[in-house]
Design an enzyme around this catalytic site. Structure first.
Site, mmCIF file in Angstrom:
data_model
loop_
_atom_site.group_PDB
_atom_site.id
_atom_site.type_symbol
_atom_site.label_atom_id
_atom_site.label_comp_id
_atom_site.label_asym_id
_atom_site.label_seq_id
_atom_site.Cartn_x
_atom_site.Cartn_y
_atom_site.Cartn_z
ATOM 1 N N LYS A 234 0.920 -1.411 0.173
ATOM 2 C CA LYS A 234 -0.323 0.058 0.109
ATOM 3 C C LYS A 234 0.987 1.321 -0.018
ATOM 4 C CE LYS A 234 -3.054 2.520 3.010
ATOM 5 N NZ LYS A 234 -3.866 2.451 4.230
ATOM 6 N N ASP A 239 -2.862 10.646 3.990
ATOM 7 C CA ASP A 239 -4.230 10.073 3.631
ATOM 8 C C ASP A 239 -4.833 11.043 4.732
ATOM 9 O OD1 ASP A 239 -6.288 8.873 3.964
ATOM 10 O OD2 ASP A 239 -6.023 7.124 5.170
ATOM 11 N N LYS A 246 -10.328 12.428 8.299
ATOM 12 C CA LYS A 246 -9.792 12.057 9.725
ATOM 13 C C LYS A 246 -9.794 13.180 10.725
ATOM 14 C CE LYS A 246 -6.315 8.843 7.811
ATOM 15 N NZ LYS A 246 -6.680 7.596 8.425
ATOM 16 N N ASP A 257 1.680 6.277 5.672
ATOM 17 C CA ASP A 257 0.668 5.412 5.203
ATOM 18 C C ASP A 257 0.996 4.653 3.913
ATOM 19 O OD1 ASP A 257 -1.746 4.228 5.700
ATOM 20 O OD2 ASP A 257 -3.038 5.562 4.357
ATOM 21 N N ASP A 316 -12.181 6.924 3.788
ATOM 22 C CA ASP A 316 -11.091 6.717 4.672
ATOM 23 C C ASP A 316 -10.561 5.187 4.683
ATOM 24 O OD1 ASP A 316 -8.748 7.482 6.318
ATOM 25 O OD2 ASP A 316 -9.841 7.170 8.180
ATOM 26 N N GLU A 318 -9.335 3.686 1.982
ATOM 27 C CA GLU A 318 -8.891 3.889 0.703
ATOM 28 C C GLU A 318 -7.808 2.916 0.286
ATOM 29 O OE1 GLU A 318 -5.640 5.028 2.759
ATOM 30 O OE2 GLU A 318 -7.599 5.662 3.317
ATOM 31 N N ARG A 320 -7.534 -0.452 0.874
ATOM 32 C CA ARG A 320 -7.996 -1.535 0.313
ATOM 33 C C ARG A 320 -8.531 -1.695 -1.420
ATOM 34 N NH1 ARG A 320 -12.447 -2.124 4.753
ATOM 35 N NH2 ARG A 320 -10.742 -1.042 5.887
#
Length: 469
Positions: A234, A239, A246, A257, A316, A318, A320
């Site tokens: 990933k 993010d 968030k 991230d 949030d 994202e 996956r």
């Protein structure tokens, strides 16, 4: 990275370091100071505990003792890290080693404990450390493998520690291209723009950012390789949470991230450095999850590489979505024997296992066992969690093949089940590692320096080494 040198010669001009095991025994005949050092070593049972010899010596000028506990790999690694931090960065050392030494773990600890982020104000260690042993030739390969492991971990840490103001997808891709160019046999392809037409999740996540998304494909394909491993990481360079924004505390550290992408890139480069006879393809879907007029929305339906659809219920969630495209591509195009993805995917995994243990998911007992053992040897712990088929009910959507973020709990499990849907038959030889917790260290501890940990680079490299053994 400071030099470590194997030697069989004593050097009185250096600070001597004596590793002390639970028996308290010394490995060298030290003449008149041996009794004093043995007395100081009494009760030095904890790995990584440091004691400074209390008075000046004529031979050498300074000495310190370090505990190695029971003397297993984790103990030697802890001792090495403690030694790196116990003295000034310009102080040359000589570590007095006996016959029983986990050389690779010690060297890894020395280098990992001495890590500094390359753009930090604090100067890195520069003085050479000598490892004194009567049989230096016996440890040359262990030292070389430790160096490769440390280089991989430092690279992953550097990438993750880089601020988001610098680290957009283009910058990260360029860093990886630059590192690959220094290795013979490593190739990199970067897909952007129209080349991402089928990567609906990746395009959606990156749509609101002024920095467009890309897919990095790095390949190490040595002649004669009989096993092909696909590594997927990933790569969200920052993010914000998107429209499902968030909280401020939750957003502050989201420069890390992309730690999964950093880990798989570092491990692939390490495989090349060790010339491992294993084919490795690393896929890094890179994007910034921003807020803006072009942002994807909760309720949107996205079409992935494999043609299936996802209803996005939380922007949030994202990670996956970008992994779904990369995993679908890996399953359809790479014909890999094994697929492993690594991601800072869910807060649920951190809640379950804390900040030192990653969550491992796999249908394959052998693969799960090999990864767990690789992590144990590398000093990166994992705990296997279940993949119950009846939890797939949580993914049901009325308008798409699935939705992205169930609201019924078991968040880490549901996310893993979601990813498995894009693998087809290759779900049988796939593993997912959720390392949201151990990707960041709030404080320095053992071989981990405060900040991004580079978690996963060491484990994946050990796993690849195991395949070539």
């Amino acid at each position: 990275m400071f030099p470590l040198l194997l030697t069989d010669q004593l050097d009185d001009e250096r600070t001597w370091v004596f590793p002390i095991g639970i028996s308290g025994s010394l490995s060298h005949d030290l003449g008149e100071i041996e009794a004093e050092i043995a007395a100081l070593a009494e009760g030095l049972d904890k790995a990584g505990e440091i004691r400074l010899f209390p008075r000046p010596l004529r031979r050498p000028a300074k000495a310190l003792l370090v505990g190695i506990g029971a003397g297993d790999e984790s103990d030697w690694r802890a001792a090495g890290a403690a030694i790196s931090r116990a003295v000034s960065d310009n102080e040359p050392l000589q570590i007095m080693l006996g016959e029983q030494v986990a050389m690779r773990a010690l060297a890894e600890g020395l280098w990992l404990g001495g890590y500094r982020y390359r753009d930090a104000r604090e100067e890195p260690r520069s003085a050479e450390i000598q490892l004194m042993t009567t049989t230096p030739q016996a440890y040359a390969e262990s030292l070389a493998r430790a160096h490769t492991t440390a280089v991989a971990a430092w690279f992953a840490r550097d990438l993750a520690n880089a601020p988001a103001s610098l680290k957009n997808p283009d910058w990260l891709a360029e860093e990886i291209v630059g590192a690959a160019a220094k290795r013979t046999g490593v190739t990199v392809r970067i897909r952007t723009g129209a080349e991402l037409e089928r990567f609906g999740g990746l395009r959606a996540v990156g749509a609101a950012s002024k920095f467009p998304p890309c897919l990095v494909e790095m390949s190490w394909h040595p002649a004669g390789a009989t096993t092909h491993v696909a590594l997927v990481g990933k790569g969200i360079t920052f993010d914000s949470g998107g429209i499902s924004i968030k909280t401020r505390p939750g957003m502050k550290n989201m420069k890390i991230d992309m730690s999964g992408a950093a880990a798989v890139a570092a491990a692939t480069l390490g495989a090349a450095d060790l010339n491992l006879p294993v084919r490795v393809t690393a896929l890094l879907p890179l994007a910034e999850n921003a807020v803006g007029a072009a942002a994807y929305r909760p309720g949107d339906v996205l079409t992935h590489y494999d043609g299936s659809t996802t209803e996005t219920t939380n922007s949030d969630a994202e990670g996956r979505l970008v992994l779904a495209d990369a995993l679908g591509y890996a399953a359809a195009e790479l014909s890999a024997d094994v697929i492993v993805d690594v991601a800072t995917l869910t807060g649920a995994a951190e809640i379950a296992l804390g900040t030192r243990i990653a969550a491992l998911f796999s249908h394959d007992d052998e693969l799960a066992g090999a990864l767990t053992e690789a992590g144990r040897s590398a000093g990166e712990a994992m705990w296997r969690l279940p993949l119950p088929d009846d939890y797939r009910e949580y993914l049901r959507s009325e308008v798409a093949d699935r939705h992205s973020s169930p609201t019924r709990g078991a968040g880490a499990v549901a996310a893993a089940l979601y990813l498995s849907e894009f693998l087809g038959d290759q779900a049988a030889n796939w593993a997912h590692i959720d390392m949201a917790g151990p990707s960041w260290a709030a404080e320095t501890d053992l071989e981990i320096t405060r900040g991004a940990t580079g978690w996963g680079a060491r484990t994946l490299l050990r796993y690849l080494e195991g395949l070539s053994a």
